[in-house]
Structures are given as structure tokens and as C-alpha cells.
Design an enzyme around this catalytic site. Structure first.
Site, PDB file in Angstrom:
ATOM      1  N   LYS A  13      23.501  45.143  48.472  1.00 35.71           N
ATOM      2  CA  LYS A  13      24.404  44.207  47.803  1.00 35.71           C
ATOM      3  C   LYS A  13      25.209  43.398  48.825  1.00 35.71           C
ATOM      4  O   LYS A  13      25.386  42.201  48.675  1.00 35.71           O
ATOM      5  CB  LYS A  13      25.383  44.942  46.863  1.00 35.71           C
ATOM      6  CG  LYS A  13      24.713  45.815  45.829  1.00 35.71           C
ATOM      7  CD  LYS A  13      25.714  46.426  44.851  1.00 35.71           C
ATOM      8  CE  LYS A  13      26.783  47.303  45.485  1.00 35.71           C
ATOM      9  NZ  LYS A  13      26.272  48.524  46.164  1.00 35.71           N
ATOM     10  N   ARG A  88      32.748  49.809  38.899  1.00 35.76           N
ATOM     11  CA  ARG A  88      31.924  50.987  39.154  1.00 35.76           C
ATOM     12  C   ARG A  88      32.105  52.062  38.080  1.00 35.76           C
ATOM     13  O   ARG A  88      31.430  53.085  38.151  1.00 35.76           O
ATOM     14  CB  ARG A  88      32.314  51.588  40.503  1.00 35.76           C
ATOM     15  CG  ARG A  88      31.545  51.011  41.684  1.00 35.76           C
ATOM     16  CD  ARG A  88      32.200  51.528  42.954  1.00 35.76           C
ATOM     17  NE  ARG A  88      31.271  51.800  43.995  1.00 35.76           N
ATOM     18  CZ  ARG A  88      31.272  51.190  45.179  1.00 35.76           C
ATOM     19  NH1 ARG A  88      32.129  50.230  45.430  1.00 35.76           N
ATOM     20  NH2 ARG A  88      30.421  51.538  46.110  1.00 35.76           N
ATOM     21  N   ARG A 127      22.464  53.082  58.932  1.00 31.12           N
ATOM     22  CA  ARG A 127      23.179  51.794  58.890  1.00 31.12           C
ATOM     23  C   ARG A 127      24.256  51.718  59.971  1.00 31.12           C
ATOM     24  O   ARG A 127      25.019  52.664  60.172  1.00 31.12           O
ATOM     25  CB  ARG A 127      23.811  51.617  57.509  1.00 31.12           C
ATOM     26  CG  ARG A 127      24.639  50.353  57.371  1.00 31.12           C
ATOM     27  CD  ARG A 127      24.887  50.004  55.939  1.00 31.12           C
ATOM     28  NE  ARG A 127      25.869  50.857  55.283  1.00 31.12           N
ATOM     29  CZ  ARG A 127      26.276  50.680  54.027  1.00 31.12           C
ATOM     30  NH1 ARG A 127      25.769  49.703  53.291  1.00 31.12           N
ATOM     31  NH2 ARG A 127      27.171  51.480  53.492  1.00 31.12           N
ATOM     32  N   ARG A 162      29.844  53.634  59.737  1.00 32.08           N
ATOM     33  CA  ARG A 162      30.945  53.905  58.797  1.00 32.08           C
ATOM     34  C   ARG A 162      31.061  55.404  58.594  1.00 32.08           C
ATOM     35  O   ARG A 162      30.049  56.089  58.479  1.00 32.08           O
ATOM     36  CB  ARG A 162      30.635  53.240  57.446  1.00 32.08           C
ATOM     37  CG  ARG A 162      31.076  51.797  57.367  1.00 32.08           C
ATOM     38  CD  ARG A 162      30.561  51.107  56.133  1.00 32.08           C
ATOM     39  NE  ARG A 162      30.773  51.840  54.895  1.00 32.08           N
ATOM     40  CZ  ARG A 162      30.503  51.347  53.678  1.00 32.08           C
ATOM     41  NH1 ARG A 162      30.039  50.113  53.566  1.00 32.08           N
ATOM     42  NH2 ARG A 162      30.702  52.057  52.595  1.00 32.08           N
ATOM     43  N   ARG A 173      27.938  60.265  47.693  1.00 37.46           N
ATOM     44  CA  ARG A 173      28.152  58.897  47.208  1.00 37.46           C
ATOM     45  C   ARG A 173      27.074  58.507  46.191  1.00 37.46           C
ATOM     46  O   ARG A 173      27.363  57.872  45.180  1.00 37.46           O
ATOM     47  CB  ARG A 173      28.165  57.907  48.382  1.00 37.46           C
ATOM     48  CG  ARG A 173      29.418  58.052  49.222  1.00 37.46           C
ATOM     49  CD  ARG A 173      29.316  57.263  50.509  1.00 37.46           C
ATOM     50  NE  ARG A 173      29.247  55.835  50.293  1.00 37.46           N
ATOM     51  CZ  ARG A 173      28.684  54.979  51.144  1.00 37.46           C
ATOM     52  NH1 ARG A 173      28.127  55.423  52.259  1.00 37.46           N
ATOM     53  NH2 ARG A 173      28.679  53.704  50.885  1.00 37.46           N
TER      54      ARG A 173
HETATM   55  P1  AMP Z   1      31.351  50.313  49.404  1.00 42.60           P
HETATM   56  O1  AMP Z   1      31.664  49.635  50.686  1.00 42.60           O
HETATM   57  O2  AMP Z   1      31.179  49.359  48.257  1.00 42.60           O
HETATM   58  O3  AMP Z   1      30.194  51.268  49.533  1.00 42.60           O
HETATM   59  O4  AMP Z   1      32.631  51.209  49.026  1.00 42.60           O
HETATM   60  C1  AMP Z   1      33.074  52.216  49.899  1.00 42.60           C
HETATM   61  C2  AMP Z   1      33.995  53.166  49.162  1.00 42.60           C
HETATM   62  O5  AMP Z   1      35.147  52.445  48.680  1.00 42.60           O
HETATM   63  C3  AMP Z   1      33.414  53.821  47.922  1.00 42.60           C
HETATM   64  O6  AMP Z   1      32.619  54.954  48.223  1.00 42.60           O
HETATM   65  C4  AMP Z   1      34.699  54.194  47.177  1.00 42.60           C
HETATM   66  O7  AMP Z   1      35.341  55.318  47.783  1.00 42.60           O
HETATM   67  C5  AMP Z   1      35.585  52.983  47.458  1.00 42.60           C
HETATM   68  N1  AMP Z   1      35.385  51.963  46.400  1.00 42.60           N
HETATM   69  C6  AMP Z   1      34.921  50.705  46.574  1.00 42.60           C
HETATM   70  N2  AMP Z   1      34.862  50.045  45.411  1.00 42.60           N
HETATM   71  C7  AMP Z   1      35.309  50.909  44.461  1.00 42.60           C
HETATM   72  C8  AMP Z   1      35.452  50.845  43.048  1.00 42.60           C
HETATM   73  N3  AMP Z   1      35.135  49.731  42.364  1.00 42.60           N
HETATM   74  N4  AMP Z   1      35.939  51.940  42.412  1.00 42.60           N
HETATM   75  C9  AMP Z   1      36.276  53.053  43.085  1.00 42.60           C
HETATM   76  N5  AMP Z   1      36.135  53.200  44.411  1.00 42.60           N
HETATM   77  C10 AMP Z   1      35.651  52.140  45.106  1.00 42.60           C
END
Ligand code: AMP
Length: 217
Positions: A13, A88, A127, A162, A173
Site C-alpha cells: 500500500k 482498520r 523490508r 522498522r 501484525r
Molecule cells: P503501518 O505503517 O500502516 O503498518 O502501521 C504501523 C502500526 O501503526 C500498526 O501496526 C499499528 O500499531 C499502528 N496503526 C497505524 N494505523 C492504525 C490504525 N488505523 N488503527 C490502529 N493502529 C494503527
């Protein structure tokens, strides 16, 4: 044009958002990036989010919804945006509906990124992300990629892993995605503009599918 990307971590994404934002002049709204920035700046939101993120859990809905409400109302979003990583959960999807209708906006395209689980595990574990420009590459590409970083042209990219891409967090996750986010796909699949995309393909092929669906800029 307002676009929603929905899909598990590692489904591409972020990569596709970066390409589409340039092509169509959209703002890339990644809640994950917003939280990482907040953590780096040690803001109250960052302090709240950090523990959840480190464990691969979701940050509480109220924190995420407040964050996106503020961001969506900023003037730069009025020309169009890509939502990457929000909503989410069901309460987040309901909140987004309310926010958009309150602003007189709608989603023009909703893409579900579909990737087989073993591919996700492999992609996330290898990654690497540049601290300066956010470019994402696989571990094997680190030597060849980013010789000149677009954000600090005097230097090469500064790739790191990360903390939530560590193998012990990746599985959690994906599990959290399956239990909390996969259920809202049904809700979005009935909306106009929904398209399920085979995101196992090469990023160029995925981009081609998105571009054909969206049409000319
Ligand atoms: P991402 O970079 O999109 O993979 O997000 C990394 C982390 O941020 C996720 O594993 C969650 O801990 C937190 N996070 C990001 N977006 C959300 C969301 N919409 N709702 C809850 N937690 C989020």
C-alpha cells in the site's frame, strides 16, 4: 479524487501510495507514518502509540480517529488523498463515513490489496526503509538501491529495519489484521468503486492495474 487502500501489512500500500500521489497530485495519508513521526518527536500521541506499535497491536480507535480527523480537515487534503492504513477497524470505518459525509466528500476508489500470507511474512521480514526519503526496498536490494537519496542528495539512503518488521512482531501484525481489519473488507466491497487487486504481482503490474482503474489524471 479520494482513494482508500485496504490490505495487510506488507501488501504494498505504501509503495503504491507514493507512486499514485505523484501521478494524481494526491496527499498520502498513512496513519503508520503519522505515528512514527509522532514517536520520533515524542509528542503525547507518539507516547500513547509506541507500546501498541512495538507489540504489533493496533493503537486505540479514539487516538487514531482524532489524528485522522485533524489531518483530513487540513487544506492540502481538499484536492484529494490516499488513505493508507486507515480505517482498520469497524469503529474507524464508521467514523470515516461520518467524517467524509460531514465534509461533503466521498471515496472515489477503494482498492483491496490481496497477498498470500507467506509472501507477506517474507516481504515484511526483509523490508528496509530509508530514514530520510521513506523509500522501501528488500534487504537484498540495499546495496544496489539508494546510492543518492532524493531527500538529501549529497548522501546515500540510510536504510533501517522498522522495529515492528522484526520477525517476532510480523506474525502478530498479520493476525491482528485478520481478526480486526479483514471483517471490514465486506463492508467496503459493497461500495461503489471497490476493486480487489492481486498484489502478489510485481509493483509495476499492480501500479498498472490501479492506473487503469483510475483513468487519466
Ligand atoms: P503501518 O505503517 O500502516 O503498518 O502501521 C504501523 C502500526 O501503526 C500498526 O501496526 C499499528 O500499531 C499502528 N496503526 C497505524 N494505523 C492504525 C490504525 N488505523 N488503527 C490502529 N493502529 C494503527
Amino acid at each position: 479524487m479520494n482513494i482508500l487502500f485496504i490490505g495487510p501489512p506488507g501488501s504494498g500500500k505504501g509503495t503504491q501510495s507514493k507512486r499514485l500521489q505523484d501521478r494524481y497530485g494526491l496527499v498520502h495519508l498513512s496513519t503508520g507514518d503519522m505515528f512514527r513521526e509522532a514517536i520520533a518527536r515524542q509528542t503525547p500521541v507518539g507516547l500513547k502509540a509506541k507500546g501498541f506499535m512495538d507489540r504489533g497491536e493496533y493503537v486505540p480507535d479514539s487516538v487514531v480517529i482524532d489524528l485522522i480527523r485533524d489531518r483530513l480537515s487540513a487544506p492540502d487534503c481538499q484536492n484529494g488523498f490516499i488513505l493508507d492504513g486507515f480505517p482498520r477497524t469497524e469503529p474507524q470505518a464508521e467514523a470515516l463515513d461520518g467524517l467524509l459525509s460531514g465534509m461533503g466528500l466521498k471515496l472515489d476508489a477503494i482498492f483491496q490489496f490481496d497477498v498470500a500470507k507467506p509472501v507477506l511474512v517474507e516481504r515484511l521480514s526483509s523490508r528496509r526503509v530509508c530514514r530520510a526519503c521513506g523509500q522501501t526496498v528488500s534487504q537484498e536490494q540495499v546495496g544496489a538501491a539508494g546510492a543518492v537519496c532524493p531527500k538529501s542528495s549529497a548522501n546515500p539512503c540510510d536504510f533501517y529495519q522498522r522495529s515492528d518488521d522484526a520477525p517476532e512482531v510480523v506474525g502478530r501484525r498479520i493476525e491482528v489484521y485478520e481478526t480486526q481489519t479483514a471483517p471490514i473488507v465486506g463492508f467496503y466491497s459493497r461500495k461503489p468503486g471497490f476493486l480487489k487487486v492481486d498484489a502478489d504481482q510485481h509493483p509495476d503490474s499492480v501500479y498498472g492495474v490501479l492506473e487503469r482503474a483510475l483513468g487519466p489524471a
